[in-house]
Structures are given as C-alpha cells and as structure tokens.
Design an enzyme around this catalytic site. Structure first.
Site, PDB file in Angstrom:
ATOM      1  CB  SER A  13      -0.856   0.051   1.174  1.00  0.00           C
ATOM      2  OG  SER A  13       0.009   0.066   2.489  1.00  0.00           O
ATOM      3  CB  SER A 128       9.088  11.294   8.318  1.00  0.00           C
ATOM      4  OG  SER A 128       8.233  12.378   8.539  1.00  0.00           O
ATOM      5  CE1 TYR A 141       6.207   7.691  11.295  1.00  0.00           C
ATOM      6  CE2 TYR A 141       6.711   9.962  11.029  1.00  0.00           C
ATOM      7  CZ  TYR A 141       6.485   8.483  10.397  1.00  0.00           C
ATOM      8  OH  TYR A 141       6.594   8.459   8.973  1.00  0.00           O
ATOM      9  CE  LYS A 145       9.609   6.882   9.323  1.00  0.00           C
ATOM     10  NZ  LYS A 145       9.691   5.707   8.365  1.00  0.00           N
ATOM     11  CB  THR A 176      -0.691   7.391   1.782  1.00  0.00           C
ATOM     12  OG1 THR A 176       0.016   7.649   3.109  1.00  0.00           O
ATOM     13  CG2 THR A 176       0.672   8.038   0.727  1.00  0.00           C
TER      14      THR A 176
END
Length: 269
Positions: A13, A128, A141, A145, A176
């Site tokens: 995906s 990211s 998060y 990254k 997305t």
C-alpha cells in the site's frame, strides 16, 4: 540500464506499492515485503511478495536468504504514531523503534555482505520530514526517522569503498491515508488532550492536501537508479524553500513555524 533485483519493504500500500510498481515499469525484478504474502488483496503484476515482519529480526535474515542477491533495497515499511509523550508507554515507544529503526537495520545488515562481495548496491532509507522539522505530539515518530537518517548518512562513507550507496529520503506530507492507521496515545483525561486534538485536525487537513504517493515514489526510484545519487533527498511541503529557511533561520523560529502549520500557537519559555 540492465535489470536489477529490487527489494521494497511495505509494498502492499501507499508509497511502497507505488515504488514497487514503478520499478517493475522500468524493467526491474521486484520483490515486495508484507507480513503475510498469502493475504495480499491486490497484488501488483510483476511483484513477488515475500514475508517480512520488521519487529521480527529473524525474518530479515529469512527474507534476504529467500530473495538472494539484492541490488537495491528500499526500506519503506514502518508505522506512524502520535500522542503525548507523557501518555505513551515505554513499551509502545520501544515497539515503534523496533519496527521503524531496528527492523530496517536488520534487513540492511542481511543484504550488505552480498552487496559488498559484488561491490555494488543501493540502500534507500525512507524517513520523514518530521525528522528535520519535528512537531509536538509526534516526538517518538520523529525520533525513529531521525535515527534512520543518521544510520544512512553515517554509514555512507563506511560502505562507499565497496560500491554501496546509502541514501536518505524525507517525504513531506503525503495523501496515502496513513492517518487512518496511526497509533494514538492520549488519555481521555490528559492535560494535553485539547492541544493534541488541534494538532490532529490540522494533520488530517495537511495529509488530505499532501503530495501523491506516485510523485514521492518517482523521487525515490529516480534517486535509487541515479548514477551518482545524493546522500539526501526531500520532497513535499515546499521542501526546497523550507530547507533553505532551516539553514538560515534560528532554530526556535523553525520550531514555531512548524507548530503553527499544525495549528499550535507559539509559546514562549
């Protein structure tokens, strides 16, 4: 360019699927990872699906052994997380690092010996822009990254004598639907809840207006296939302008601007 063997993680995906599709379209042999290859609902023509669980380091060895010689590895698979640092358990933080950092590193280590022996190979770490422009309630998060980027940039010179290219790529906001799969850690009675909800609403708006997975994938595929790739690429969120501003402006100003883009007012301390 002759056909190369490409391994793309998280290829069912989003960006991963589009990366895999574009490599196939350019004539390369593509393997895409998923936790359960038998359950892929819409398999992409030309992609061979193999099992990989980023949280299971042994599966990295098995995946690499099954695929064989890998010319290009794109470490794309990962999880998104948001919430208040105080409300997030250490186990949740550790799990995120296991999936977003340690798993990709385990797979990279598994393919490096073959690349070194053949004296060629490319590894792309998909990070990211939150690494370069961190924002409140996304600290865990952003930290994962940032770690992934550091691994790529620090090992670039280490591996270069063996013909191995390490590349770090930072996507901006992408449409997305990843927000629907993001794990959230915020208590109902949390003192941070009101500001978190403000940020979450702004994040949803930003993601809905983000760049396409196709556009981001093209940047990643182009970088991986470049004869002399740069160590770092970024796309989305007016990357050229904001990275220039990041170099010129005071750090606090950049943090304030990033917060504002996510709906949070400036707070002086």
């Amino acid at each position: 360019m002759s056909s190369q063997t490409v391994l793309v993680t998280g290829a069912t995906s989003g960006i991963g699927a589009e990366i895999a599709r574009q490599f196939v379209a350019r004539g390369h042999r593509v393997y895409g990872t998923t936790r359960n290859p038998d359950s892929v609902r819409n398999p992409l023509p030309g992609v061979t699906y193999v099992r990989l669980d980023n949280a299971d380091y042994a599966s990295a060895e098995s995946c690499a052994a099954l695929v064989g010689e890998v010319d290009i590895l794109v470490n794309n698979a990962g999880e998104s997380q948001a919430g208040a640092l105080e409300d997030t358990s250490m186990s949740a933080i550790e799990d995120l690092f296991r999936v977003n950092v340690f798993g990709p590193i385990a797979l990279t280590k598994a393919v490096l010996p073959g690349m070194r022996r053949r004296r060629r190979g490319t590894v792309v770490m998909v990070g990211s822009m939150l690494s370069s422009f961190p924002v409140a309630f996304r600290s865990n998060y952003a930290a994962t990254k940032s770690a992934l980027k550091a691994f790529a940039l620090a090992s670039r010179r280490e591996l270069a004598p063996y013909g191995i290219r390490m590349i770090s790529v930072e996507p901006g906001t992408i449409a997305t639907g990843i927000g629907d799969r993001r794990s959230i850690h915020i208590r109902d009675d949390s003192p941070y809840r009101a500001e978190y909800e403000t940020l979450a609403a702004a994040t949803r708006r930003n993601e809905d207006a983000g760049i396409t997975a196709e556009s981001m994938a093209t940047q990643i595929v182009d970088a991986a296939l470049a004869e002399h790739p740069k160590p770092f690429y970024a796309k989305g969120n007016q990357a050229g302008l904001v990275f220039l501003l990041r170099r010129l402006a005071p750090r606090q100003l950049i943090l304030d601007m990033t917060a504002r883009k996510h709906g949070l007012p400036k707070v002086s301390i």
